[in-house]
Structure formats: C-alpha cells, structure tokens
Design an enzyme around this catalytic site. Structure first.
Site, PDB file in Angstrom:
ATOM      1  N   ASP A  32       6.362  46.644  87.282  1.00 22.68           N
ATOM      2  CA  ASP A  32       4.811  46.197  86.760  1.00 22.68           C
ATOM      3  C   ASP A  32       5.314  44.327  86.415  1.00 22.68           C
ATOM      4  OD1 ASP A  32       1.651  47.543  86.969  1.00 22.68           O
ATOM      5  OD2 ASP A  32       2.161  45.414  85.751  1.00 22.68           O
ATOM      6  N   HIS A 103      -1.503  54.008  93.623  1.00 22.14           N
ATOM      7  CA  HIS A 103       0.268  53.621  92.453  1.00 22.14           C
ATOM      8  C   HIS A 103      -0.240  54.895  91.509  1.00 22.14           C
ATOM      9  CE1 HIS A 103      -2.925  49.847  91.638  1.00 22.14           C
ATOM     10  NE2 HIS A 103      -2.603  50.121  91.098  1.00 22.14           N
TER      11      HIS A 103
HETATM   12  P1  AMP Z   1      -4.005  48.832  88.488  1.00 21.64           P
HETATM   13  O1  AMP Z   1      -4.741  48.052  87.100  1.00 21.64           O
HETATM   14  O2  AMP Z   1      -3.956  50.466  88.939  1.00 21.64           O
HETATM   15  O3  AMP Z   1      -4.646  48.210  90.051  1.00 21.64           O
HETATM   16  O4  AMP Z   1      -2.520  48.673  88.580  1.00 21.64           O
HETATM   17  C1  AMP Z   1      -2.210  47.213  89.274  1.00 21.64           C
HETATM   18  C2  AMP Z   1      -0.984  46.727  88.644  1.00 21.64           C
HETATM   19  O5  AMP Z   1       0.034  45.881  89.541  1.00 21.64           O
HETATM   20  C3  AMP Z   1      -1.478  45.927  87.879  1.00 21.64           C
HETATM   21  O6  AMP Z   1      -0.541  46.211  86.284  1.00 21.64           O
HETATM   22  C4  AMP Z   1      -0.362  44.550  87.545  1.00 21.64           C
HETATM   23  O7  AMP Z   1       0.315  44.275  86.808  1.00 21.64           O
HETATM   24  C5  AMP Z   1       0.377  45.077  88.872  1.00 21.64           C
HETATM   25  N1  AMP Z   1       1.266  43.821  89.638  1.00 21.64           N
HETATM   26  C6  AMP Z   1      -0.163  43.130  89.914  1.00 21.64           C
HETATM   27  N2  AMP Z   1       0.272  41.766  90.892  1.00 21.64           N
HETATM   28  C7  AMP Z   1       2.452  42.747  90.964  1.00 21.64           C
HETATM   29  C8  AMP Z   1       3.173  41.975  91.550  1.00 21.64           C
HETATM   30  N3  AMP Z   1       3.467  41.394  92.790  1.00 21.64           N
HETATM   31  N4  AMP Z   1       4.709  42.510  90.573  1.00 21.64           N
HETATM   32  C9  AMP Z   1       4.498  43.613  90.081  1.00 21.64           C
HETATM   33  N5  AMP Z   1       3.782  44.481  89.795  1.00 21.64           N
HETATM   34  C10 AMP Z   1       2.065  43.703  90.063  1.00 21.64           C
END
Ligand code: AMP
Length: 118
Positions: A32, A103
């Site tokens: 993440d 996810h």
């Molecule tokens: P959610 O809030 O459950 O939708 O989780 C989405 C997650 O994706 C968050 O914890 C973000 O920090 C993560 N995220 C967003 N963009 C990226 C990226 N480019 N690479 C890795 N993680 C990401």
C-alpha cells in the site's frame, strides 16, 4: 480500458509502478502506498474488475477466497503468522473505500488498534 478501470488496473498492466510482493494466476499483491501498519499489502483480483463487495456475484465468491488464501500464504512466508495479522475489505463510503476494484488489506507487524467504531 473500461469505465470500471482504476489505478489498480494500471498497476496490473504495469503502467504505473508498485512494489509487487505476490503474484499468482489470479491474484496480485503489492505494498500500500500509504501504509497504516508496518506491513500493509493489498491483494487484488488480476483478471476481473469488481467495483465493490456488493457487486460480487455468487459465481465470483471463490475469487475472494483466493485473495484470502494469497494473503495467508504471504503472511506465512513472511513469518507474520507468528504474531498475527488482520485482513480487511472495505465496501463503499462508510467503510472508507476509495478504490473501486475489490481488494483485501493485509495489516501486520505491530499490535493493531481495535476497529469498527465510528
Ligand atoms: P480502500 O480505502 O479500502 O479503497 O483502499 C485503497 C487503498 O489503496 C488505500 O489504502 C490506498 O493507500 C491504496 N492505494 C491507492 N493508490 C495506490 C497506489 N498507486 N499504490 C499502492 N496503493 C495505493
């Protein structure tokens, strides 16, 4: 690219960088970008875009099992199973979902706070 494409689609297609730590036929695991614990890895389906858990059909249920199995395998490989870990899936606004490609979060590496309170 479909109208359900997200930043995770770009990671799957290697169009943007990510620290990929796990991959099999169906699942990709990567760190993440804004970790909420010392270990914070996301496990996503590679071959299907399902925006939220609420969109999951019964036929797609096994895919969620694959995310869990992948996370548990990674945790064991990394030795995280000894002290334990948490897996979380957020669905829509009240859970804080921000990326609409289902996810599984794997959180580990330190005692985790309780959860679920507003
Ligand atoms: P959610 O809030 O459950 O939708 O989780 C989405 C997650 O994706 C968050 O914890 C973000 O920090 C993560 N995220 C967003 N963009 C990226 C990226 N480019 N690479 C890795 N993680 C990401």
């Amino acid at each position: 690219m479909t109208d359900t494409d997200t930043i995770f689609g770009k990671i799957i297609r290697r169009e943007i960088p990510a620290t990929i730590v796990y991959e099999d036929e169906d699942v990709l695991g990567f760190k993440d970008i804004a970790p909420q614990a010392p270990v914070h890895v996301l496990f996503i389906p590679k071959n299907e875009v399902i925006p939220t858990l609420d969109d999951l059909t019964p036929e797609q249920g096994a895919l969620v099992g694959k995310l869990v199995v992948a996370a548990a395998a990674y945790a064991r490989e990394q030795g995280l199973h000894k002290d334990g870990y948490r897996v979380v899936m957020n669905c829509r606004e009240h859970a804080g979902q921000t990326v609409f490609h289902i996810h599984l979060h794997l959180l580990a590496g330190a005692p985790l706070g309780r959860f679920g309170t507003p």
